[in-house]
Design a protein around this motif. Structure first.
Motif, short mmCIF file in Angstrom:
data_model
loop_
_atom_site.label_atom_id
_atom_site.label_comp_id
_atom_site.label_asym_id
_atom_site.label_seq_id
_atom_site.Cartn_x
_atom_site.Cartn_y
_atom_site.Cartn_z
N ILE A 52 -3.91 59.64 41.92
CA ILE A 52 -3.26 58.74 42.88
C ILE A 52 -4.25 58.36 43.98
CG2 ILE A 52 -1.40 58.48 44.58
CD1 ILE A 52 -0.42 58.38 41.67
N GLN A 53 -5.04 59.33 44.43
CA GLN A 53 -6.05 59.04 45.46
C GLN A 53 -7.07 58.03 44.94
OE1 GLN A 53 -5.81 60.35 48.68
NE2 GLN A 53 -7.25 58.69 49.01
N ARG A 80 -9.42 52.63 44.81
CA ARG A 80 -9.84 51.44 44.07
C ARG A 80 -9.25 50.18 44.65
NH1 ARG A 80 -8.35 53.08 38.36
NH2 ARG A 80 -9.56 54.96 38.23
N ALA A 81 -8.06 50.30 45.23
CA ALA A 81 -7.40 49.16 45.86
C ALA A 81 -7.94 48.92 47.27
CB ALA A 81 -5.89 49.37 45.90
N GLY A 82 -8.87 49.75 47.70
CA GLY A 82 -9.45 49.61 49.03
C GLY A 82 -8.63 50.27 50.12
N SER A 83 -7.66 51.08 49.75
CA SER A 83 -6.78 51.72 50.72
C SER A 83 -7.46 52.90 51.38
CB SER A 83 -5.49 52.19 50.04
OG SER A 83 -4.68 52.88 50.96
N LEU A 84 -7.23 53.04 52.66
CA LEU A 84 -7.72 54.20 53.39
C LEU A 84 -6.64 55.28 53.44
CD1 LEU A 84 -9.50 52.39 56.34
CD2 LEU A 84 -10.51 53.29 54.24
N LEU A 109 0.66 48.96 53.84
CA LEU A 109 -0.73 49.19 53.45
C LEU A 109 -1.20 47.95 52.71
CD1 LEU A 109 -0.03 52.68 51.84
CD2 LEU A 109 -0.69 52.25 54.20
N SER A 110 -1.50 46.90 53.44
CA SER A 110 -1.74 45.59 52.85
C SER A 110 -2.74 45.62 51.70
CB SER A 110 -2.20 44.61 53.92
OG SER A 110 -3.37 45.08 54.55
N ASP A 111 -3.60 46.60 51.71
CA ASP A 111 -4.61 46.70 50.66
C ASP A 111 -4.04 47.14 49.31
OD1 ASP A 111 -4.04 49.21 51.66
OD2 ASP A 111 -6.04 49.53 52.45
N VAL A 112 -2.81 47.64 49.28
CA VAL A 112 -2.22 48.08 48.02
C VAL A 112 -1.96 46.88 47.10
CG1 VAL A 112 -0.18 49.19 47.00
CG2 VAL A 112 -1.30 50.20 48.96
N ALA A 113 -1.92 45.67 47.66
CA ALA A 113 -1.70 44.48 46.85
C ALA A 113 -2.81 44.32 45.81
CB ALA A 113 -1.62 43.25 47.73
N ALA A 114 -3.96 44.93 46.05
CA ALA A 114 -5.09 44.79 45.15
C ALA A 114 -5.06 45.77 43.98
CB ALA A 114 -6.39 44.97 45.94
N ALA A 138 -3.60 46.97 37.14
CA ALA A 138 -2.43 47.30 36.33
C ALA A 138 -2.31 48.81 36.12
CB ALA A 138 -2.49 46.57 35.00
N ASP A 139 -3.43 49.49 35.85
CA ASP A 139 -3.35 50.94 35.62
C ASP A 139 -2.94 51.67 36.90
OD1 ASP A 139 -5.84 50.40 36.83
OD2 ASP A 139 -6.78 52.15 35.92
N GLY A 140 -3.33 51.15 38.06
CA GLY A 140 -2.93 51.75 39.32
C GLY A 140 -1.44 51.59 39.56
N ARG A 141 -0.92 50.44 39.21
CA ARG A 141 0.53 50.22 39.36
C ARG A 141 1.29 51.17 38.44
NH1 ARG A 141 4.05 46.26 41.39
NH2 ARG A 141 5.99 46.19 40.20
N VAL A 142 0.78 51.40 37.24
CA VAL A 142 1.42 52.34 36.31
C VAL A 142 1.43 53.74 36.92
CG1 VAL A 142 1.16 53.48 34.07
CG2 VAL A 142 0.97 51.00 34.24
#
Length: 192
Positions: free
Chosen positions: A13-14, A19-23, A56-61, A64-68
């Motif tokens: 998950i981290q 990968r989505a650029g989230s801090l 966390l606006s960066d989660v939009a990035a 597909a595997d991250g969303r899964v």
């Protein structure tokens, strides 16, 4: 272990968030999810992902595997919270892979996420919680601020950390049960 409760590992998950650029930490995101679930036990994955995207606006990035991965986390968390055998566990780094100070920091982030998610979705109902649940929320605020600073943690430090994690786990279940729609046969849950 029932597959419904199998959450993706903390590191996966981290990595997804990174990968989505989230801090944000995976622990904080999971705490947010649990807090929202406690407030609204009919929470939809779409709503949770929408809040993540908003907060966390960066989660939009997410790929597909991250969303899964996040969908798997959502499903497993909901099932674990509803499980009558108390199968729920907060998503925290594994002791074999992380130093105690890193795990303590993640626990603080989980507590912050939980408080935020619960307050966001149930601010008007928090005062109506029982004394044990309100005390738990106050304790979470303190746990969220605690740091750990030692070069060589002792066995006592590890034991203390494990006890705090267990308290956080059981308290989340208490809040979940306290905010659940009641039937005439339900008895209130109490922290020991």
């Amino acid at each position: 272990m029932n597959d419904r409760f199998r959450t993706p590992p903390f590191d996966e998950i981290q990595t997804t968030l990174s990968r989505a650029g989230s801090l944000s930490q995976a622990a904080e995101v999971h705490g947010l999810l649990v807090g929202m679930y406690c407030a609204d036990q009919s929470l939809s994955m779409h709503r949770w992902l929408g809040v993540l995207q908003q907060e966390l606006s960066d989660v939009a990035a997410l790929q597909a595997d991250g969303r899964v991965q996040l969908e798997s986390l959502f499903t497993a968390t909901g099932a674990a919270l509803a499980d009558e055998t108390f199968g729920f566990e907060p998503l925290l780094p594994d002791a074999d892979d992380s130093a105690l100070d890193e795990r303590a920091e993640a626990l603080g982030a989980w507590c912050q996420g939980f408080i935020y998610g619960l307050g966001r979705e149930a601010a008007d109902r928090i005062d109506a919680l029982g004394a044990d649940a309100r005390e738990y929320l106050e304790d979470l605020r303190e746990i969220a601020q605690v740091g750990f600073d030692a070069d060589e943690p002792s066995d006592d430090d590890e034991t203390a950390y494990a006890e705090v994690v267990e308290y956080v786990r059981m308290g989340a279940l208490l809040v979940h049960a306290s905010l659940a729609p009641r039937t005439t046969h339900d008895a209130p849950v109490q922290l020991q």
